[in-house]
Design a protein around this motif. Sequence first.
Motif, short mmCIF file in Angstrom:
data_model
loop_
_atom_site.label_atom_id
_atom_site.label_comp_id
_atom_site.label_asym_id
_atom_site.label_seq_id
_atom_site.Cartn_x
_atom_site.Cartn_y
_atom_site.Cartn_z
N LYS A 18 0.85 -1.18 0.00
CA LYS A 18 0.00 0.00 0.00
C LYS A 18 0.89 1.24 0.00
CE LYS A 18 -3.61 -2.29 2.76
NZ LYS A 18 -2.85 -3.55 2.99
N ARG A 19 0.41 2.30 -0.61
CA ARG A 19 1.20 3.54 -0.68
C ARG A 19 1.57 4.02 0.73
NH1 ARG A 19 2.12 6.97 -4.72
NH2 ARG A 19 0.59 5.88 -6.03
N SER A 20 0.67 3.80 1.68
CA SER A 20 0.92 4.26 3.05
C SER A 20 2.05 3.49 3.72
CB SER A 20 -0.36 4.13 3.88
OG SER A 20 -0.79 2.78 3.93
N GLU A 21 2.44 2.34 3.14
CA GLU A 21 3.50 1.52 3.73
C GLU A 21 4.89 1.87 3.20
OE1 GLU A 21 0.73 -2.50 4.36
OE2 GLU A 21 2.20 -2.41 2.74
N HIS A 22 4.95 2.74 2.19
CA HIS A 22 6.24 3.12 1.63
C HIS A 22 7.03 3.98 2.61
CE1 HIS A 22 5.60 2.29 -2.93
NE2 HIS A 22 4.98 1.39 -2.18
N ALA A 23 8.35 3.88 2.51
CA ALA A 23 9.23 4.64 3.41
C ALA A 23 10.55 4.89 2.70
CB ALA A 23 9.45 3.87 4.71
N ASP A 24 11.43 5.65 3.35
CA ASP A 24 12.74 5.94 2.77
C ASP A 24 13.72 4.80 2.98
OD1 ASP A 24 11.92 8.43 1.87
OD2 ASP A 24 12.47 9.42 3.75
N ASP A 25 13.41 3.90 3.90
CA ASP A 25 14.25 2.72 4.10
C ASP A 25 13.37 1.61 4.68
OD1 ASP A 25 13.83 3.38 6.75
OD2 ASP A 25 15.86 4.14 7.07
N GLY A 26 14.00 0.48 4.95
CA GLY A 26 13.24 -0.67 5.43
C GLY A 26 13.51 -1.86 4.55
N PHE A 27 12.48 -2.42 3.92
CA PHE A 27 12.62 -3.57 3.02
C PHE A 27 12.59 -3.07 1.57
CE2 PHE A 27 11.15 -5.36 6.96
CZ PHE A 27 11.83 -6.57 7.07
N ARG A 28 13.71 -3.23 0.88
CA ARG A 28 13.78 -2.77 -0.50
C ARG A 28 12.84 -3.62 -1.37
NH1 ARG A 28 17.86 0.15 -2.84
NH2 ARG A 28 19.29 -0.43 -1.16
#
Length: 393
Positions: free
Chosen positions: A26-36
């Motif tokens: 989901k778009r809300s789950e995107h971040a600058d890092d984490g799981f590529r």
Amino acid sequence: MTGLRTTLGALMRDGHLYFNDGYRTKRSEHADDGFRIIRAGDVADGSISLDGSDFVSAQFVSAIGEKVGAAGDIVLTTKGSVGRVGVMPATSERAVYSPQLCFFRVRDQAAIDAGFLRYWFQSEDFLRQAADRMNNTDMAAYINLADIRSLQISLPAISEQRAIAEVLGSLNDKIAANVKLTQSADRLRLIRYGALKKPDSRPLSSLARFVNGRAFTKGASGTGRVVVRIAELNSGIGGSTVFSDAEVAADHEANPGDLLFAWSGSLTLHRWYRDQAIVNQHIFKVAADQGYPLWLVAAAIDTQMEYFRGIAADKATTMGHIQRRHLDELVTIPSDETVRAEDEAMHALWDAALSAERENATLAATRDALLPQLMSGKLHVKEAEKVLEEAGV
């Protein structure tokens, strides 16, 4: 091939294999890092690129579950360009598969060998079944999990599976080693060039002749030499590659070691290492016959590539490109004395990379010839090993 004929679904049901599609982010789950996020474009030639810039936040790890990438996973593209295969490397990188992918994990190594399964996905048996099941839409072809569960696979004895995987794997290992050698030689050459003093300035166009290709795809016969387009430079020889019997001038022939510069679209610089071919439009053959060595010309162009791409990016209404006048702009180069002093070492690096690329073309052709023969049982492992021995692998 003799052996147990079963389905991937049955192998999963019996606990020998696990597979699933990727995680629908989901778009809300995107971040600058984490799981590529690993996408279909990151899978090619048996490998997986971990350079993507999209991430899922680590706080969603429980939702991702089994869809976190694990070393040794066999990854298959299932949408768009269906059937590309990669193997997840051992890495500390945390990654998650996208929905355009399906991943496979061997649970029982006594029943199925992961290497054998990888190569089976490149076999005629798989490709034929995938084509029969492929769902075509207005957007892109795809195969779904139900399709994949129904795929039939013949499994010979585990010892034979491992032997087949080892034969084909030895070729891929040699290819991978040559790729690293090529990258190292080219990187060292450019680093060495960058460290040289450059007191002279010359128009780039004075260092070599930039010969534009022509529209040789029109009326091509379908046999003969490869017509080199930007697609062949970027992705290699493929199903859409055009072949032509046309007789062309030497300036429009690409020979092993020639420098080709795509001045439209992707704007890339390539050392041609395949057999003699024909240079199509939108590509310059860079002829180093103005008194400057090819390694110097290649390095000088490379220093301008960021500038050229900036020019191309400004052409919003047409395909990005440069014009011939941009080749007349000045570049700084080493003195003639420095060029002479560096020539032997630079030539050695250029030739080492070219030799490795040429060898890889031969190795890949050998692998691609052996794979269908081994997977169908028409060729025995001992016979394939003899072929490798003769090839020096």
